[in-house]
Enzyme design. Structure first.
Site, PDB file in Angstrom:
ATOM      1  CG  ASP A 124      -9.402  21.569 -22.133  1.00 56.37           C
ATOM      2  OD1 ASP A 124     -10.428  20.998 -22.560  1.00 56.37           O
ATOM      3  OD2 ASP A 124      -8.832  22.467 -22.764  1.00 56.37           O
ATOM      4  CG  ASP A 134     -14.482  22.943 -21.080  1.00 56.41           C
ATOM      5  OD1 ASP A 134     -13.496  23.315 -20.425  1.00 56.41           O
ATOM      6  OD2 ASP A 134     -14.561  23.042 -22.318  1.00 56.41           O
ATOM      7  CG  ASP A 155     -19.627  23.646 -31.495  1.00 55.73           C
ATOM      8  OD1 ASP A 155     -19.895  22.626 -30.830  1.00 55.73           O
ATOM      9  OD2 ASP A 155     -18.498  24.163 -31.507  1.00 55.73           O
TER      10      ASP A 155
END
Length: 492
Positions: free
Chosen positions: A86, A88, A167
């Protein structure tokens, strides 16, 4: 050190002449402000590889005067020559501005941090406003627990702050739609080349902010084939019990991501090495190294391997089957304890299933829509042993027969039960009426040691369609032959 040219050439199988030589940049510690910019002619990401929906969002934001970047796993995967799952987008536009821009295609979601989902057909593009409050800075819009876990985090900031809030360095790469360059605020490009998973900022603090990051580290290491650097591994032992603070429903979703990404076996081994499997499934982990449960561990590994094969082949996978295998050792142990207390086997199985699932509630809670099929898979295992009379026909007609039979096959492959039982059921599924009758009789005599009396199974064992009887042969007679009805549904 591997050069950018060698890295891209290896990932995309391009000839040396197809990629311009670019020297690797000097090391830079994670979180240092200031981005390294890789221009379009020095990387392999093309707009043709980006989905139409993502391009519409990126271009729409850019035309409206906002910053717009493709970010995270999609940029990482494109650089590695993989197809992103996907896309983002990160922007300086606030959620309400994004929703107003895309109108009926957009909706706001999230509580801890508000996001916008922009939908084009079946594709959903997740749009996030740049996040601020990096490095643990207090902010009136950021709510934390006593242990440092972030509870609410609607803090907006700059692009640089957003990068520091990510992260891992490999997930902090930004594709700029304005000039098609890639921005790296830490050591993302270098770590991609080295196959290294590195946490941005202080790993222990980042794990305490969100303990699920430890599971994400394992997932990315397994998925990408990366090595977790020492700094990323070191605090896990001290932080893994923090997973108990995470809602069990969220842990269930993260567990599915770990085991349904085509790398379930590797994820399992990484989880055990880091002590994270014990934090998620303590009642199972404590049994896996015991000699008497070696078959259960083999069964679990077989289920994980089968899951990987199905995912890679594009086939569906049911979480109910996977969790039935994950919790099988705990179910067996609880059944054994209850039977030692004098409980009948059937009662012990039912109570053990309830006990095991109840114990999961505080850890990885299995939703009811999966817990019920799991229990049926477990319950049917005992019914495979009962092959007399009409019971095999009734079991074959059960809607959960196929999943339960596949589970029985795993038990056989692990050495937990005899392979002859699986062979009997394989023959029963394909046999015709006479063949099934002989198989049932053979099973009865097998229990009394008289199996040889029947001789070999007839060669013609495939089911034949019934011949319909003509109507009106005798007064009061039905039109079809209903002299016997085995209750079977075709096996899928």
């Amino acid at each position: 050190m591997v050069s950018i040219k060698d890295f891209i050439t290896k990932q995309l199988n391009l000839p040396d002449s197809a990629v311009e030589t670019v020297a690797a940049p000097p090391p830079l510690s994670p979180g240092i402000p200031g981005a390294r910019v890789t221009p379009r002619n020095e990387h392999n990401v093309s707009r043709r590889q980006i989905s139409e929906g993502a391009l519409q969002v990126l271009n729409g934001l850019h035309r409206a005067g906002f910053q717009a970047y493709l970010v995270g796993g999609s940029v990482r995967d494109l650089l590695l020559g993989r197809e992103p799952k996907d896309f983002d987008v990160a922007t300086d536009a606030h959620p309400e501005q994004v929703r107003k821009l895309f109108r009926r295609n957009a909706r706001l979601i999230g509580r801890r941090f508000i996001l916008v989902h922009v939908q084009f057909g079946h594709e959903i593009i997740e749009v996030a406003t740049f996040r601020g409050g990096a490095n643990g800075k207090a902010n009136e819009a950021s709510e934390r627990s006593e242990t440092g876990r972030i509870l609410a985090d609607n803090v907006y900031g700059s692009l640089e702050e957003d990068a520091r809030r990510r992260d891992f360095t490999a997930n902090a790469l930004y594709y700029n739609i304005a000039d098609r360059s890639i921005l790296d605020f830490s050591t993302g490009m270098e770590d991609l080349q080295a196959g290294r998973l590195r946490v941005i900022g202080d790993p222990e603090q980042r794990y305490r902010e969100d303990p699920v990051r430890m599971l994400r580290a394992v997932r990315f290491a397994a998925k990408l084939g990366f090595i977790m650097d020492t700094a990323a591994q070191a605090p896990i032992a001290a932080c893994r019990e923090r997973l108990q603070e995470v809602p069990s429903a969220r842990l269930f979703e993260e567990t599915l991501k770990l085991f349904l990404n085509g790398n379930a076996q590797t994820s399992f081994e990484h989880l055990r090495q880091q002590g994270l499997f014990a934090a998620l499934f303590p009642q199972v982990d404590v049994l896996l190294d015991h000699a008497e449960y070696s078959a259960a561990r083999t069964l679990l590994q077989g289920a994980l391997g089968g899951t990987d094969t199905r995912v890679r082949d594009g086939k569906s996978v049911t979480p109910a089957f996977l969790f039935a295998a994950l919790l099988w050792p705990a179910l067996q142990e609880q059944c054994r304890l209850l039977e030692q207390q004098g409980k009948p086997a059937t009662v012990a199985l039912q109570q053990a299933a309830s006990d095991v699932l109840q114990e999961c509630v505080g850890r990885v809670s299995v939703p009811r829509r999966f817990a019920l099929p799991m229990r049926e898979i477990w319950d049917l295992q005992a019914r495979f042993m009962r092959r007399g009379g009409r019971r095999p026909h009734a079991l074959l007609a059960h809607p959960r027969f196929r999943a339960a039979f596949d589970f029985l096959s795993l038990r056989s492959q692990s050495g937990e039960i005899s392979a002859t039982l699986v062979e009997w059921w394989e023959q029963f599924q394909t046999a015709d009426h006479d063949g099934r009758r002989i198989l049932i009789e053979r099973a009865r005599l097998e229990e009394t040691g008289q199996e040889a009396a029947l001789g070999p199974l007839p060669a013609t064992s495939r089911r034949r369609p019934r011949r319909r009887r003509r109507r009106g042969n005798r007064p009061g007679q039905g039109g079809a032959d209903d002299s016997h009805d085995d209750g079977q549904t075709d096996s899928d």
